[in-house]
Design a protein around this motif. Sequence first.
Motif, PDB file in Angstrom:
ATOM      1  N   LYS B 179     -16.294  48.630  -0.279  1.00  0.00           N
ATOM      2  CA  LYS B 179     -15.138  48.519   0.605  1.00  0.00           C
ATOM      3  C   LYS B 179     -15.427  47.358   1.290  1.00  0.00           C
ATOM      4  CE  LYS B 179     -15.007  51.647   3.824  1.00  0.00           C
ATOM      5  NZ  LYS B 179     -15.525  52.938   4.391  1.00  0.00           N
ATOM      6  N   HIS B 180     -16.697  46.957   1.448  1.00  0.00           N
ATOM      7  CA  HIS B 180     -16.999  45.436   2.148  1.00  0.00           C
ATOM      8  C   HIS B 180     -17.389  44.363   1.263  1.00  0.00           C
ATOM      9  CE1 HIS B 180     -16.988  47.909   5.869  1.00  0.00           C
ATOM     10  NE2 HIS B 180     -17.512  49.141   5.094  1.00  0.00           N
ATOM     11  N   ILE B 181     -17.577  44.810   0.020  1.00  0.00           N
ATOM     12  CA  ILE B 181     -18.009  43.604  -0.697  1.00  0.00           C
ATOM     13  C   ILE B 181     -17.277  43.677  -2.203  1.00  0.00           C
ATOM     14  CG2 ILE B 181     -19.993  42.701  -2.089  1.00  0.00           C
ATOM     15  CD1 ILE B 181     -21.800  43.836  -0.027  1.00  0.00           C
ATOM     16  N   PRO B 182     -16.327  42.795  -2.094  1.00  0.00           N
ATOM     17  CA  PRO B 182     -15.667  42.755  -3.720  1.00  0.00           C
ATOM     18  C   PRO B 182     -16.488  42.691  -4.860  1.00  0.00           C
ATOM     19  CG  PRO B 182     -14.711  41.056  -1.932  1.00  0.00           C
ATOM     20  CD  PRO B 182     -16.210  41.505  -1.627  1.00  0.00           C
ATOM     21  N   LYS B 183     -16.144  43.318  -5.881  1.00  0.00           N
ATOM     22  CA  LYS B 183     -16.936  43.139  -7.168  1.00  0.00           C
ATOM     23  C   LYS B 183     -16.917  41.818  -7.675  1.00  0.00           C
ATOM     24  CE  LYS B 183     -17.047  45.426 -11.722  1.00  0.00           C
ATOM     25  NZ  LYS B 183     -17.338  44.101 -12.476  1.00  0.00           N
ATOM     26  N   GLY B 190     -24.810  37.360  -7.861  1.00  0.00           N
ATOM     27  CA  GLY B 190     -25.827  38.181  -8.913  1.00  0.00           C
ATOM     28  C   GLY B 190     -26.957  38.524  -7.575  1.00  0.00           C
ATOM     29  N   ALA B 191     -28.070  38.151  -8.021  1.00  0.00           N
ATOM     30  CA  ALA B 191     -29.363  38.310  -6.950  1.00  0.00           C
ATOM     31  C   ALA B 191     -28.985  37.852  -5.572  1.00  0.00           C
ATOM     32  CB  ALA B 191     -30.533  38.067  -7.749  1.00  0.00           C
ATOM     33  N   GLY B 192     -28.492  36.634  -5.670  1.00  0.00           N
ATOM     34  CA  GLY B 192     -28.360  36.005  -4.452  1.00  0.00           C
ATOM     35  C   GLY B 192     -27.367  36.778  -3.397  1.00  0.00           C
ATOM     36  N   LEU B 193     -26.570  38.102  -3.721  1.00  0.00           N
ATOM     37  CA  LEU B 193     -26.216  39.031  -2.860  1.00  0.00           C
ATOM     38  C   LEU B 193     -27.002  39.374  -1.808  1.00  0.00           C
ATOM     39  CD1 LEU B 193     -23.542  40.319  -2.364  1.00  0.00           C
ATOM     40  CD2 LEU B 193     -24.133  42.373  -3.795  1.00  0.00           C
ATOM     41  N   LEU B 194     -28.190  39.492  -2.275  1.00  0.00           N
ATOM     42  CA  LEU B 194     -29.342  40.253  -1.251  1.00  0.00           C
ATOM     43  C   LEU B 194     -29.846  39.044  -0.169  1.00  0.00           C
ATOM     44  CD1 LEU B 194     -31.513  41.983  -3.737  1.00  0.00           C
ATOM     45  CD2 LEU B 194     -29.756  43.177  -2.190  1.00  0.00           C
ATOM     46  N   GLU B 198     -23.680  36.607   5.387  1.00  0.00           N
ATOM     47  CA  GLU B 198     -22.748  37.200   5.772  1.00  0.00           C
ATOM     48  C   GLU B 198     -22.930  38.902   5.946  1.00  0.00           C
ATOM     49  OE1 GLU B 198     -18.818  36.954   3.574  1.00  0.00           O
ATOM     50  OE2 GLU B 198     -18.993  34.807   3.682  1.00  0.00           O
ATOM     51  N   LEU B 199     -24.130  39.364   5.177  1.00  0.00           N
ATOM     52  CA  LEU B 199     -24.580  40.591   5.219  1.00  0.00           C
ATOM     53  C   LEU B 199     -25.732  40.860   6.286  1.00  0.00           C
ATOM     54  CD1 LEU B 199     -24.224  41.489   1.342  1.00  0.00           C
ATOM     55  CD2 LEU B 199     -22.648  42.037   3.316  1.00  0.00           C
ATOM     56  N   ILE B 263     -26.142  50.113   5.662  1.00  0.00           N
ATOM     57  CA  ILE B 263     -26.181  48.944   4.927  1.00  0.00           C
ATOM     58  C   ILE B 263     -25.099  48.951   3.917  1.00  0.00           C
ATOM     59  CG2 ILE B 263     -28.905  48.826   5.191  1.00  0.00           C
ATOM     60  CD1 ILE B 263     -29.311  49.948   2.568  1.00  0.00           C
ATOM     61  N   TYR B 264     -24.857  47.500   3.442  1.00  0.00           N
ATOM     62  CA  TYR B 264     -23.771  47.562   2.605  1.00  0.00           C
ATOM     63  C   TYR B 264     -24.653  46.886   1.077  1.00  0.00           C
ATOM     64  CZ  TYR B 264     -20.722  47.420   6.510  1.00  0.00           C
ATOM     65  OH  TYR B 264     -20.081  47.714   7.641  1.00  0.00           O
ATOM     66  N   ALA B 265     -25.520  46.517   1.230  1.00  0.00           N
ATOM     67  CA  ALA B 265     -26.147  46.200  -0.061  1.00  0.00           C
ATOM     68  C   ALA B 265     -27.682  46.221  -0.172  1.00  0.00           C
ATOM     69  CB  ALA B 265     -25.858  44.657  -0.462  1.00  0.00           C
ATOM     70  N   THR B 266     -28.074  46.542  -1.188  1.00  0.00           N
ATOM     71  CA  THR B 266     -29.662  46.894  -1.240  1.00  0.00           C
ATOM     72  C   THR B 266     -30.166  46.858  -2.774  1.00  0.00           C
ATOM     73  OG1 THR B 266     -31.533  48.467  -0.704  1.00  0.00           O
ATOM     74  CG2 THR B 266     -29.352  49.228  -1.256  1.00  0.00           C
ATOM     75  N   VAL B 267     -31.226  46.592  -3.038  1.00  0.00           N
ATOM     76  CA  VAL B 267     -31.801  46.799  -4.252  1.00  0.00           C
ATOM     77  C   VAL B 267     -31.840  48.471  -4.521  1.00  0.00           C
ATOM     78  CG1 VAL B 267     -33.222  45.143  -4.500  1.00  0.00           C
ATOM     79  CG2 VAL B 267     -34.203  47.002  -3.708  1.00  0.00           C
ATOM     80  N   ALA B 268     -31.582  48.984  -5.464  1.00  0.00           N
ATOM     81  CA  ALA B 268     -31.199  50.389  -5.943  1.00  0.00           C
ATOM     82  C   ALA B 268     -31.772  50.786  -7.289  1.00  0.00           C
ATOM     83  CB  ALA B 268     -30.046  50.876  -5.619  1.00  0.00           C
TER      84      ALA B 268
END
Lengths: 286, 387
Positions: B179-183, B190-194, B198-199, B263-268
């Motif tokens: 919803k908050h991060i487009p594919k 990639g890993a830079g998303l973490l 903006e997050l 949270i909107y992104a995390t390792v999982a």
Amino acid sequence: MQKSSWRPWALLAPSLTAVFLLLLVPLCFIVVYSFWLRAPTGADIAAFQLGNYKKFAADFFYPSILLRTIRVAFETVVLCLLMGYIPAYFFYRSKTRHKSVLLLLIMIPFWISFIIRTLSWINILGDTGLINHVLVRVGIISEPLNMLYNEGAVLMGLIQYLLPFMILNVYVSLEGIDKSLLEAARSLGCTEWQAFREVTLPLSLPGVSAGCLLVFVLTSGTYLPPMILGGPRNEMIANLIFKRVIGTLDWPFGSAISVVLLTLLIIIIYTYNRYLGINQIFKSLQ
Amino acid sequence: MKIDWNEKIDAAHECLHKGRLSRRSFVKFLTLAGASIGLVGGPFGRLTRSARAETKSIRFDGWGGTTSEAFRKYAFEPFTKATGIKVVDGEFGDMDTYLTRVKASFPPGGEFNLAHLSGVFDYARYVDLGYATQLDESKIPNLQNVMAAMTAPYRAITDGKLSAVPYDLGQTGIAYNTKHIPKEKADELGAGLLWDKELDKKLGSWGDWRTNIWYGALYTNQNPNDIEDMDAVWDALKAQQGMIKKYWGSGAELMSLLANEEIYATVAWSGRVAHLQEQGHPIGFLAPENCYSWQECIFVLKGTDLRAAEKLLNFMLEPSAAIAVAEGQKYPPSLDPTKVPMPESIQKLPAFDPTGKLEGYLFADPVYWNGHQLEWSEKWDRVKSGA
């Protein structure tokens, strides 16, 4: 009298045995472990060296967590005292026939798991939790307030855990005050506030002291609220011990940190006893 | 070998009568025989009898929840029915806690039999601590169906032998809220998303040092199994720490943080993300290049009745049981899809490899990571705390 001198010891024997086997013996193990070494694989190597204590004191990282723990414990004591004295006083002065029900309400949280009680704050303080949800819906705020995963949330979790201990200690102390003393103070011209300040408050101090000491010691050793409700910078010393013992299998270093914490608490209790007298605690229970 | 004491005493008595044995020696013999019978028939006899007795139960420790339920239903219960051996089903929250329990048991490891361990590095840790056994692979015919690529890392640690059977595999990738991060953005970063500014304060991570250092290596374009510039990794993790809202400690906490949009992104873990997706949450899963892949095994601890353990392992590797467990826990089984046909539900799971060769999957080198455990885990504690 001489003949029966063994009887108190006989009666105390089960408790003393339990304390010896379940507290003192494990404590000795912890002290011994704190001098051992840890192999990279996680195996323990028997030794006598002070490396673990040196590591603790080598830089400010570990002492800073200890200091943070003491600060948070102190803040918790102050907040619990401020929030706990008033209900305890209310119960004491209440003339309702249902006083026992009021006291039962204080006990009810103990019926629910501490973990569940702590986790429930996530649903209250979270970004999509109750408070933020209502505030956003009402239009008071547009973005959720950051109330979770910080020291405020940790204090909230600690207070909800420890407040009943403070209330009960203060209440027991207040209940022990002879009410005729208050009547005498009033008949001698004291106002309600003066009677409280000059009679009730000083006589309730043993309970306050007991509550403060209990809350302080319990806060120093707790790790669940910082773990569940805290952020990256809110770890306390018990979290560090947990990580060392469970996370990295470094039992010797974990033991050394435990010994440091224990020593600090003993010093605090000794100081307390020196200046306030530990017997004040027992007075509150009389 | 059974000793018939009556026969022996009769023979000695006859020797005494025939003069081939002195009275003194006969009395000595009787005394020793009496003592031996007393020991063997008494308390020690009871011990040896119980040691010889057939194993009636075996302990298995796993991750609990749906995984344990699947194990119970598709492996343990049929196993007990077929063999009469009860499986005592224990649970643990994470690997380190379990290893602490094993280490604290007396004798160390003696109270435990089989465990669902994570990662090859854990296998190496248990081997290093002396908890390994040597399985007789001929007693586990279903092992033939397991991907050779999964058994090879274990064999490398224990000189070609096995103390465990591989059971499933997964990946620690990146979960993000669609919803908050487009594919497209997630794929691009990639890993830079973490590390996306903006997050800020909407990022999470696992508290585990290995995973964070692994992703630190990916972010700094290094090989996680051979990091050359460790300072760059620490700098990256320090920079990230300020943006992290919560370092989670369990799968349940991970799911709660994502589901509640804390949270909107995390390792999982891939399986947990699959569970969230199944529940309808808008969570995407990104496996960046050199994503952290891992495998789980069923480890047999020293002191376990190997015959019973091997029987149980064979049961658990039965395709029907292994597939049912995989469906429950959302991690592909260790069975080779080229040998055992997999249902669609398994083929859709993250980390599923239809070739069975696991080429392109990067696993943690156990020697490299275990060798740095002490140093890096302590340093990580400091970085994580913002020190």
